[in-house]
Design a protein around this motif. Structure first.
Motif, PDB file in Angstrom:
ATOM      1  N   THR A   1     116.399 -27.579 -20.950  1.00  0.00           N
ATOM      2  CA  THR A   1     115.455 -28.127 -19.983  1.00  0.00           C
ATOM      3  C   THR A   1     116.197 -29.037 -19.020  1.00  0.00           C
ATOM      4  O   THR A   1     117.385 -29.303 -19.186  1.00  0.00           O
ATOM      5  CB  THR A   1     114.307 -28.879 -20.696  1.00  0.00           C
ATOM      6  N   VAL A   2     115.492 -29.504 -18.011  1.00  0.00           N
ATOM      7  CA  VAL A   2     116.043 -30.446 -17.041  1.00  0.00           C
ATOM      8  C   VAL A   2     115.150 -31.674 -17.044  1.00  0.00           C
ATOM      9  O   VAL A   2     113.926 -31.566 -16.921  1.00  0.00           O
ATOM     10  CB  VAL A   2     116.095 -29.829 -15.622  1.00  0.00           C
ATOM     11  N   SER A   3     115.754 -32.821 -17.179  1.00  0.00           N
ATOM     12  CA  SER A   3     114.992 -34.073 -17.183  1.00  0.00           C
ATOM     13  C   SER A   3     114.432 -34.367 -15.793  1.00  0.00           C
ATOM     14  O   SER A   3     115.144 -34.262 -14.797  1.00  0.00           O
ATOM     15  CB  SER A   3     115.895 -35.224 -17.618  1.00  0.00           C
ATOM     16  N   PRO A   4     113.193 -34.788 -15.731  1.00  0.00           N
ATOM     17  CA  PRO A   4     112.629 -35.158 -14.433  1.00  0.00           C
ATOM     18  C   PRO A   4     113.039 -36.559 -13.974  1.00  0.00           C
ATOM     19  O   PRO A   4     112.824 -36.921 -12.814  1.00  0.00           O
ATOM     20  CB  PRO A   4     111.120 -35.113 -14.691  1.00  0.00           C
TER      21      PRO A   4
ATOM     22  N   ALA B   1     121.406 -36.773  -3.347  1.00  0.00           N
ATOM     23  CA  ALA B   1     122.193 -36.522  -4.548  1.00  0.00           C
ATOM     24  C   ALA B   1     121.302 -36.115  -5.716  1.00  0.00           C
ATOM     25  O   ALA B   1     121.637 -35.203  -6.481  1.00  0.00           O
ATOM     26  CB  ALA B   1     123.011 -37.756  -4.912  1.00  0.00           C
ATOM     27  N   ASN B   2     120.162 -36.758  -5.860  1.00  0.00           N
ATOM     28  CA  ASN B   2     119.242 -36.429  -6.946  1.00  0.00           C
ATOM     29  C   ASN B   2     118.681 -35.014  -6.783  1.00  0.00           C
ATOM     30  O   ASN B   2     118.635 -34.238  -7.740  1.00  0.00           O
ATOM     31  CB  ASN B   2     118.096 -37.439  -7.011  1.00  0.00           C
ATOM     32  N   THR B   3     118.272 -34.681  -5.575  1.00  0.00           N
ATOM     33  CA  THR B   3     117.721 -33.344  -5.329  1.00  0.00           C
ATOM     34  C   THR B   3     118.769 -32.269  -5.594  1.00  0.00           C
ATOM     35  O   THR B   3     118.484 -31.255  -6.238  1.00  0.00           O
ATOM     36  CB  THR B   3     117.190 -33.239  -3.885  1.00  0.00           C
ATOM     37  N   TYR B   4     119.978 -32.506  -5.137  1.00  0.00           N
ATOM     38  CA  TYR B   4     121.061 -31.551  -5.381  1.00  0.00           C
ATOM     39  C   TYR B   4     121.329 -31.418  -6.877  1.00  0.00           C
ATOM     40  O   TYR B   4     121.451 -30.306  -7.403  1.00  0.00           O
ATOM     41  CB  TYR B   4     122.326 -31.996  -4.651  1.00  0.00           C
TER      42      TYR B   4
ATOM     43  N   ARG C   1     118.731 -27.041 -12.651  1.00  0.00           N
ATOM     44  CA  ARG C   1     117.627 -26.098 -12.864  1.00  0.00           C
ATOM     45  C   ARG C   1     118.107 -24.652 -12.708  1.00  0.00           C
ATOM     46  O   ARG C   1     117.765 -23.777 -13.501  1.00  0.00           O
ATOM     47  CB  ARG C   1     116.491 -26.410 -11.886  1.00  0.00           C
ATOM     48  N   ALA C   2     118.909 -24.394 -11.694  1.00  0.00           N
ATOM     49  CA  ALA C   2     119.427 -23.042 -11.468  1.00  0.00           C
ATOM     50  C   ALA C   2     120.348 -22.609 -12.602  1.00  0.00           C
ATOM     51  O   ALA C   2     120.258 -21.476 -13.095  1.00  0.00           O
ATOM     52  CB  ALA C   2     120.158 -22.972 -10.132  1.00  0.00           C
ATOM     53  N   VAL C   3     121.213 -23.485 -13.046  1.00  0.00           N
ATOM     54  CA  VAL C   3     122.131 -23.162 -14.149  1.00  0.00           C
ATOM     55  C   VAL C   3     121.352 -22.919 -15.441  1.00  0.00           C
ATOM     56  O   VAL C   3     121.659 -21.990 -16.191  1.00  0.00           O
ATOM     57  CB  VAL C   3     123.185 -24.274 -14.320  1.00  0.00           C
ATOM     58  N   ALA C   4     120.347 -23.741 -15.701  1.00  0.00           N
ATOM     59  CA  ALA C   4     119.541 -23.561 -16.908  1.00  0.00           C
ATOM     60  C   ALA C   4     118.871 -22.186 -16.920  1.00  0.00           C
ATOM     61  O   ALA C   4     118.850 -21.493 -17.944  1.00  0.00           O
ATOM     62  CB  ALA C   4     118.496 -24.670 -17.023  1.00  0.00           C
ATOM     63  N   GLN C   5     118.327 -21.787 -15.779  1.00  0.00           N
ATOM     64  CA  GLN C   5     117.678 -20.475 -15.679  1.00  0.00           C
ATOM     65  C   GLN C   5     118.683 -19.343 -15.888  1.00  0.00           C
ATOM     66  O   GLN C   5     118.413 -18.390 -16.615  1.00  0.00           O
ATOM     67  CB  GLN C   5     117.001 -20.319 -14.321  1.00  0.00           C
ATOM     68  N   ASP C   6     119.836 -19.445 -15.254  1.00  0.00           N
ATOM     69  CA  ASP C   6     120.864 -18.411 -15.400  1.00  0.00           C
ATOM     70  C   ASP C   6     121.338 -18.309 -16.851  1.00  0.00           C
ATOM     71  O   ASP C   6     121.527 -17.211 -17.375  1.00  0.00           O
ATOM     72  CB  ASP C   6     122.063 -18.699 -14.495  1.00  0.00           C
ATOM     73  N   TRP C   7     121.552 -19.456 -17.478  1.00  0.00           N
ATOM     74  CA  TRP C   7     122.019 -19.469 -18.868  1.00  0.00           C
ATOM     75  C   TRP C   7     120.980 -18.838 -19.787  1.00  0.00           C
ATOM     76  O   TRP C   7     121.308 -18.022 -20.650  1.00  0.00           O
ATOM     77  CB  TRP C   7     122.347 -20.902 -19.289  1.00  0.00           C
ATOM     78  N   ALA C   8     119.713 -19.183 -19.593  1.00  0.00           N
ATOM     79  CA  ALA C   8     118.647 -18.601 -20.407  1.00  0.00           C
ATOM     80  C   ALA C   8     118.540 -17.094 -20.175  1.00  0.00           C
ATOM     81  O   ALA C   8     118.337 -16.326 -21.112  1.00  0.00           O
ATOM     82  CB  ALA C   8     117.318 -19.292 -20.101  1.00  0.00           C
ATOM     83  N   ALA C   9     118.704 -16.666 -18.939  1.00  0.00           N
ATOM     84  CA  ALA C   9     118.597 -15.236 -18.624  1.00  0.00           C
ATOM     85  C   ALA C   9     119.734 -14.422 -19.244  1.00  0.00           C
ATOM     86  O   ALA C   9     119.550 -13.248 -19.566  1.00  0.00           O
ATOM     87  CB  ALA C   9     118.591 -15.034 -17.105  1.00  0.00           C
ATOM     88  N   LYS C  10     120.876 -15.036 -19.457  1.00  0.00           N
ATOM     89  CA  LYS C  10     122.035 -14.327 -20.005  1.00  0.00           C
ATOM     90  C   LYS C  10     122.031 -14.235 -21.520  1.00  0.00           C
ATOM     91  O   LYS C  10     122.812 -13.465 -22.088  1.00  0.00           O
ATOM     92  CB  LYS C  10     123.329 -15.005 -19.549  1.00  0.00           C
TER      93      LYS C  10
END
Length: 103
Positions: A18-21, A36-39, A45-54
């Motif tokens: 997950t990603v902490s809010p 910096a926070n948005t980036y 979030r993108a890395v978490a999704q990619d990792w889960a998809a793999k």
């Protein structure tokens, strides 16, 4: 990390990512903290999704989305840095419901 957990963990190992809010409080990048926070959150979030998809045994849990897409008056304490107990309870209840349901 996935290879180590899979190799040395239980055969039925399931990983939740997950990603902490919670926003960054400071940065050493020289960027504005909001940028910096948005980036940072976008990248995580993108890395978490990619990792889960793999990996079939990895699942993303949307704690970030639960908080960020809720009414700010319900989700955030006055300092807009800490989430309220109310929204934390929603996230925990959602997590428990999601991961204790029988398949």
């Amino acid at each position: 990390m996935h290879a180590l957990l899979t190799r040395f963990g239980r055969p039925d190992l399931k990983i939740v990512v997950t990603v902490s809010p919670i926003p960054l409080q400071a940065t050493y990048t020289g960027q504005d903290i909001v940028i910096a926070n948005t980036y940072s959150k976008s990248t995580l979030r993108a890395v978490a999704q990619d990792w889960a998809a793999k990996h079939p045994n990895v699942q993303y849990f949307p704690s970030y989305e639960i908080v960020m897409n809720s009414d700010k008056r319900i989700a955030w304490a006055r300092d807009f840095r800490h989430v309220t107990g109310r929204i934390a309870a929603v996230a925990v209840d959602t997590f428990v419901t999601t991961f204790t349901a029988t398949p």
